[in-house]
Design a protein around this motif. Sequence first.
Motif, PDB file in Angstrom:
ATOM      1  N   VAL A 142       3.570  -3.523   1.096  1.00  0.00           N
ATOM      2  CA  VAL A 142       2.781  -2.837   1.858  1.00  0.00           C
ATOM      3  C   VAL A 142       3.056  -1.255   1.303  1.00  0.00           C
ATOM      4  CG1 VAL A 142       2.757  -1.633   4.228  1.00  0.00           C
ATOM      5  CG2 VAL A 142       3.390  -4.073   4.058  1.00  0.00           C
ATOM      6  N   GLY A 163       1.856   2.633   1.987  1.00  0.00           N
ATOM      7  CA  GLY A 163       1.861   3.295   3.394  1.00  0.00           C
ATOM      8  C   GLY A 163       1.465   4.905   2.689  1.00  0.00           C
ATOM      9  N   ASP A 168      -3.948   7.005   4.557  1.00  0.00           N
ATOM     10  CA  ASP A 168      -4.575   7.398   5.620  1.00  0.00           C
ATOM     11  C   ASP A 168      -4.834   8.776   5.632  1.00  0.00           C
ATOM     12  OD1 ASP A 168      -5.300   4.926   6.535  1.00  0.00           O
ATOM     13  OD2 ASP A 168      -3.596   4.972   8.363  1.00  0.00           O
ATOM     14  N   THR A 195      -6.087  -4.426  -4.009  1.00  0.00           N
ATOM     15  CA  THR A 195      -5.262  -4.353  -2.668  1.00  0.00           C
ATOM     16  C   THR A 195      -6.219  -5.379  -1.814  1.00  0.00           C
ATOM     17  OG1 THR A 195      -7.062  -2.650  -1.968  1.00  0.00           O
ATOM     18  CG2 THR A 195      -4.925  -1.976  -2.739  1.00  0.00           C
ATOM     19  N   GLU A 241      -6.286  -6.276   3.036  1.00  0.00           N
ATOM     20  CA  GLU A 241      -5.601  -5.942   4.261  1.00  0.00           C
ATOM     21  C   GLU A 241      -5.075  -6.780   4.649  1.00  0.00           C
ATOM     22  OE1 GLU A 241      -8.110  -4.796   7.869  1.00  0.00           O
ATOM     23  OE2 GLU A 241      -6.081  -5.644   7.889  1.00  0.00           O
ATOM     24  N   ASP A 273      -2.159  -3.440   7.634  1.00  0.00           N
ATOM     25  CA  ASP A 273      -1.798  -2.710   6.467  1.00  0.00           C
ATOM     26  C   ASP A 273      -2.395  -2.960   5.304  1.00  0.00           C
ATOM     27  OD1 ASP A 273       0.414  -1.622   8.058  1.00  0.00           O
ATOM     28  OD2 ASP A 273       1.433  -3.607   7.767  1.00  0.00           O
ATOM     29  N   ILE A 318      -1.962  -3.929   1.552  1.00  0.00           N
ATOM     30  CA  ILE A 318      -0.898  -4.410   0.731  1.00  0.00           C
ATOM     31  C   ILE A 318      -1.523  -4.660  -0.783  1.00  0.00           C
ATOM     32  CG2 ILE A 318       0.094  -5.728   2.671  1.00  0.00           C
ATOM     33  CD1 ILE A 318      -1.300  -8.289   1.325  1.00  0.00           C
ATOM     34  N   TRP A 344       5.152   3.991  -1.417  1.00  0.00           N
ATOM     35  CA  TRP A 344       4.973   2.490  -1.908  1.00  0.00           C
ATOM     36  C   TRP A 344       6.093   2.102  -2.646  1.00  0.00           C
ATOM     37  CZ3 TRP A 344       1.447   0.482  -6.326  1.00  0.00           C
ATOM     38  CH2 TRP A 344       1.553  -1.007  -6.425  1.00  0.00           C
TER      39      TRP A 344
END
Length: 420
Positions: free
Chosen positions: A346, A348, A351, A366, A368, A372, A374, A406
């Motif tokens: 995952v 992070g 955002d 990537t 979703e 999340d 991923i 990450w």
Amino acid sequence: MNILILGGGGREHSLAWAAMQNPKCDRLIVAPGNAGIAAIAECAALDIEDGAAVTEFAVANSIDFVIVGPEAPLAAGVADDLRAAGLLCFGPSKAAAELEASKRFTKEVCDACGAPTAAWARFTQAGPAKEYVHATGAPIVVKADGLAAGKGVIVAMDEAEAQEAVDEMFGGAFGAAGAEVVIEEFMDGEEASFFVLCDGAHVLPIGTAQDHKRVGEGDTGLNTGGMGAYSPAPVLDGAVAERALEEIVKPVVAEMARRGTPYQGVLYAGLMIADGAPRLVEFNVRFGDPECQVLMMRLGAQALDLMLACAEGRLAEAQVNWADDHALTVVMAANGYPGAYQKGTVIGGLDGLPEDSLQMVFHAGTAERDGDVIAVGGRVLNVTARGRSLAEAANRAYGMVSRIDWPGGFFRRDIGWRAL
Ligand code: AMP
Ligand code: GLY
């Protein structure tokens, strides 16, 4: 206008991002796309190497313009199928895509028009290839003729390594791509990439870049698809770029037209530069990845107008409006890349990051999952920024990198070091 972009990496995210900023773009579909692209465009599942399926999809969705990202659909003739159906398409025909799909073909074209490149010979059997290696000596470069996902080139520093490479290639290590082998003179110098739009007859340079192919800091360790890039490339300054255009790109484009297979799309010339003289290492028939990300960051919305002018044969009247700026991208890759790496970790912190004309996180690998983002590929994110200087662009990009959470990934801290 309705636009379809084929591909699903960081290159295609940056192409989509540039297209979306242009008011001409009404609807944008990217096939297959990825989690980052899904935030700015529609994504569609589609076999992008199947020309009939792509054409049917484009017609069904009233697509006005198709931009082909990667080389595989071009080498498979997808652009030919689209044009045969009357669709406007950015990217060369299958015949013109031979400039990337066959190293022997490229060498023959260079020889026919006098474009400077390494001395070479081609072989279909190991015996004569090994005799040639022995007679020529090392360093020497052994290449599988066909597409090998960037892996079919061995730069051998001693003869034993070269002989081993010949055996490997004829032994089937690169499948059909290695049935024919090109052996080349080793060229010394500094490498840089030159990007030129071609509409079959006219050419328009749209930027220069350098990438970092090695996985480790200081350009050490295994080869990768690219761990970062920056634009412009200081080594490819005005005079060298002019020589590359006059001595390599224009003669090759003229030779392709003379053969009845005019080149339309972006021509990416990988150059070796020594004492101010450029020589061709290779052509690619598409934008580089991650070089495209820095070019799009610098070109912005005009990139769509330029690609349209290219596809419509209007390059003679097109021009690039340059800001005197620099762009740099840092690749974040999954731990273990370019070897075996873990999928599904995952990511992070994405955002809260700014996304504007100065900075963008382009997604490469990537997806979703349950809300999340991923990681699903080796190269996963391209953290890209622009600045008045390369140092400013680097600071801005690394500022974003530091906010990405990450633990499953890594990056190089020294992208751009040669130029900085
Ligand atoms: P290519 O896939 O042709 O780009 O080759 C991969 C890399 O191998 C290039 O980016 C160069 O760093 C290196 N290379 C290829 N051909 C030569 C050559 N003739 N001399 C020196 N290095 C080469
Ligand atoms: N970054 C090298 C390539 O796209 O071929």
